[in-house]
Design an enzyme around this catalytic site. Structure first.
Site, short mmCIF file in Angstrom:
data_model
loop_
_atom_site.label_atom_id
_atom_site.label_comp_id
_atom_site.label_asym_id
_atom_site.label_seq_id
_atom_site.Cartn_x
_atom_site.Cartn_y
_atom_site.Cartn_z
N ARG A 73 3.40 -4.46 -1.63
CA ARG A 73 2.32 -3.71 -2.16
C ARG A 73 2.62 -2.49 -3.09
NH1 ARG A 73 1.29 -0.77 1.80
NH2 ARG A 73 2.82 -1.49 3.56
N TYR A 201 0.58 -10.75 -5.31
CA TYR A 201 1.26 -10.36 -4.11
C TYR A 201 0.28 -10.23 -2.85
CZ TYR A 201 3.40 -8.41 0.06
OH TYR A 201 4.04 -8.44 1.11
N LYS A 210 -5.30 -5.86 4.09
CA LYS A 210 -4.97 -4.32 4.27
C LYS A 210 -6.51 -3.62 3.64
CE LYS A 210 -1.08 -4.50 5.81
NZ LYS A 210 -0.84 -4.22 7.12
N HIS A 230 -4.32 0.07 12.30
CA HIS A 230 -3.11 -0.83 11.98
C HIS A 230 -2.19 -1.26 13.13
CE1 HIS A 230 0.78 -1.11 9.11
NE2 HIS A 230 0.26 -2.35 9.27
N SER A 252 6.02 0.15 9.09
CA SER A 252 6.81 -0.83 8.69
C SER A 252 8.17 -0.90 9.10
CB SER A 252 6.82 -1.31 7.35
OG SER A 252 5.42 -1.21 6.91
N CYS A 254 9.61 -1.78 12.12
CA CYS A 254 9.82 -1.30 13.50
C CYS A 254 9.60 -2.29 14.50
CB CYS A 254 8.61 -0.08 13.77
SG CYS A 254 9.25 1.54 12.95
N ASP A 281 -1.24 -7.29 13.49
CA ASP A 281 -1.41 -6.32 12.39
C ASP A 281 -2.49 -5.35 12.40
OD1 ASP A 281 -0.03 -5.16 10.10
OD2 ASP A 281 -1.42 -6.45 8.87
N ARG A 379 7.93 -13.53 2.71
CA ARG A 379 6.81 -13.77 3.75
C ARG A 379 6.50 -15.06 4.19
NH1 ARG A 379 4.29 -8.83 5.54
NH2 ARG A 379 5.16 -7.06 4.13
C1 OXD Z 1 2.35 -3.89 6.18
C2 OXD Z 1 2.40 -5.51 6.35
O1 OXD Z 1 3.09 -3.49 5.18
O2 OXD Z 1 1.49 -5.56 7.11
O3 OXD Z 1 2.03 -3.13 6.88
O4 OXD Z 1 2.42 -6.27 5.41
MN MN Z 2 1.00 -4.12 8.49
#
Ligand code: OXD
Ligand code: MN
Length: 597
Positions: A73, A201, A210, A230, A252, A254, A281, A379
């Site tokens: 991102r 991406y 998102k 989130h 992110s 964690c 997510d 991913r």
């Molecule tokens: C993030 C994802 O960056 O879920 O939070 O990809």
């Molecule tokens: Mn996320």
């Protein structure tokens, strides 16, 4: 004149208008059928957009490689475009909608010449549920279509729903030239519109994720008085058969995805806990007629990070991604299977790296740095229904009732393993001051603390101070609000070694949280919140050196006085917009710390 499979005039007018701008050779409506998906897969294989993997070992799986400079991102190219700058707030990039449309139209102009424009009607949440929102994404990328078919409910059923309701988020995407200098991810919450251009991406282009489900949805949620967060959602089936659901927000890196589908540790197996994964997510949460908070996961897939995922860290995910999965930027092995650093098994002796180049273990670049086989943000896109722990309540229109909300961060010091807030308002303060330390994987100074309120810093579609106010108000409207907790799996000793083993063992902490929700566990009142008594965390089968659990639960006042300074600095950026209640909580914490001395 092209025949469109819908009578929704707003939709057909918009598709025609965008087609006039982008000038595709053709327009194809996505119907959600297997036949159409398979023919798109064939076309994408023919163009090289995707590569079919070993179908015996990985049935229905493909590999995609992004452009080398298009692997994550791009927060600095992501904008909230509201008429007033103040409405985007101090934590978002802002552009005036007029400027944004004008600038970006230039890039979209004729961008789809020689390409097909796909029209993807999709529903975030079960089609027709009062929780759900519809979007329509126009894209010139087959990779986007194939991913959206995994991540959302797409096609015919959504078009039928659009005959009944008029409202949908208008999502326009073009790869254009994949030029980083002409890449923009724009959100127009006042127009219910998203424009994304110049990227391929996932996080920038799967616009249901998102962009819609967090940035646009958070804006809508404030108006309609619900929460778009989130957060993972998981059910914990207790030994008596009752399932309690929790929602948890972590920045992110964690372990949010791992937690969402964790396997109970051996020592607790005898108790018969079972985990049910609702989502990893995003959570959309509403106050229902019973006055409590109910949540759905609007998505139908996981877009997870490959590197570091293995049979130890996440065995359920390893099972999930064995079929019908699209891998992005991982290493290709000679036998047509894949590998990534921190994955299962030894590195292969040879392979093709994420950039499509021959690769061998131990290779270094011209600066002597190791060349990675898979990109660190590689991913997989995989259907949630593949997950062995998937919740049977996924399609329920009212979702699941939330008993606890958990905030977490990566802190070497300061935050204990777990604590509970005194109240909803105090819990909002805990969420608003959430923080994580930078790891080696991130740009910036190691150990530097980055505040990431509710893990929403990059995803809140409006002024974050107003977002805090909205959270406070939601609490007032609930008869039985969820209890709010904070966890930290990452506390370290003086040598920087983790004190807590994490992963499956985290269930021990969740067990205490459930006990608190069931009024079954006592707690110690401390200046920062309620802490467990060490004896209330079931350590059966886990041998920690003597005194470690106590250390994990210690609070060092000096650290917390430092923490207060960081919080003050962070809060000050919101100026007078910051709700007074959060300053009150700040003062109250400061007083409690002082009077406890
Ligand atoms: C993030 C994802 O960056 O879920 O939070 O990809
Ligand atoms: Mn996320």
């Amino acid at each position: 004149m092209i025949k469109f499979p819908t009578h929704n005039k707003k939709l057909t007018d918009w598709v025609e208008k965008m087609a006039r701008l982008c000038e595709p050779d053709d327009i194809v409506w996505i119907d959600g059928s297997d036949a159409q998906r398979q023919s798109l897969e064939k076309e994408a294989m023919a163009t090289g957009e995707i590569l079919q993997l070993n179908q015996e070992k990985l049935p229905g799986c493909f590999l995609h490689r992004t452009a080398v400079d298009d692997v994550a991102r791009t927060e600095h190219l992501t904008f909230i475009c509201t008429k007033r700058k103040r409405d985007a707030g101090s934590t978002n990039n802002w552009m005036h909608p007029r400027t944004a449309y004008r600038k970006t139209k230039e890039i979209f102009k004729s961008a789809m010449r020689g390409r097909t424009m796909y029209v993807i009607p999709f529903s975030m949440g079960p089609v027709g549920s009062p929780f759900s929102k519809i979007g329509v994404e126009l894209t010139d990328s087959r990779y986007v279509v194939l991913n959206m078919l995994i991540m959302t409910r797409s096609g015919e059923a959504v078009l039928r729903q659009l005959e009944k309701e008029d409202n949908f988020t208008k999502c326009l995407h073009s790869k254009a030239q994949l030029d980083i200098n002409k890449r923009l991810i724009l959100h127009f919450p006042e127009d219910n519109t998203i424009w994304s251009v110049g990227s391929g991406y996932g996080g920038n282009v799967l616009l249901g994720k998102k962009c819609l489900s967090l940035r646009i949805a958070s804006f809508i949620a404030r108006k309609e008085r619900w929460l778009a967060e989130h957060m993972l959602i998981m059910g914990i089936e207790e030994p008596n058969g009752h399932i309690k659901y929790i929602a948890a927000a972590f920045p992110s890196a964690c372990g949010k995805t791992n937690l969402a589908m964790l396997l109970p540790p051996d020592g607790l197996k005898i108790k018969g806990y079972r985990i049910w994964t609702v989502g990893d997510d995003i959570a959309w949460m509403r106050i229902d007629s019973d006055g409590s908070l109910w949540a759905i996961n609007p998505e139908t897939g996981f877009f997870g990070v490959a590197v570091g995922t293995n049979s130890q860290t996440n065995p359920n995910m390893m099972d999930t991604i064995k079929k019908n999965t699209i891998y992005t930027n991982v290493l290709l092995k000679p036998d047509g299977t894949i590998w990534w650093e921190g994955g299962d098994g030894e590195a292969p002796q040879e392979g093709i790296d994420w950039q499509g180049r021959p690769w061998r273990p131990g290779m270094t670049d011209s600066h002597g740095r190791p060349v990675l086989g898979a990109h660190s943000n590689s991913r997989f896109t995989t259907p949630i229904l593949n997950c062995p722990t998937v919740s049977f309540r996924l399609e329920q229109h009212h979702g699941v009732p939330i008993s606890a909300i958990i905030f977490g961060g990566r802190r070497g010091q300061v935050a204990p393993l777990v604590y509970e807030s005194f109240s909803w308002q105090h819990g909002v303060f805990i969420g608003a001051t959430m923080a994580s330390e930078r790891t080696a994987a991130q740009v910036g100074q190691l150990g530097e603390v980055r505040r990431d309120p509710m893990a929403m810093l990059p995803f809140c579609g409006y002024n974050m101070a107003e977002y805090f106010r909205h959270w406070l108000e939601m609490g007032k409207r609930m008869v039985k609000p969820p209890r709010i907790f904070h966890v930290n799996w990452f506390r370290t000793d003086e040598l920087g070694r983790f004190l807590w083993p994490g992963f499956r063992e985290n269930l021990r902490v969740l067990e205490w949280i459930l006990d608190r929700c069931n009024n079954k566990a006592d707690a110690l009142r401390t200046p920062i919140g309620y802490l467990p008594f060490p004896c209330d965390i079931d350590m059966t089968g886990l041998q920690l050196p003597k005194g470690i659990l106590e250390r994990l639960l210690q609070i060092h006042k000096e650290d917390w006085f430092e923490e207060l300074k960081g919080i003050k600095k962070f809060f000050r950026q919101f100026k007078k917009d910051l709700p007074i209640e959060l300053w009150q909580e700040y003062e109250a914490l400061s007083q409690r710390l002082k009077s406890d001395e």
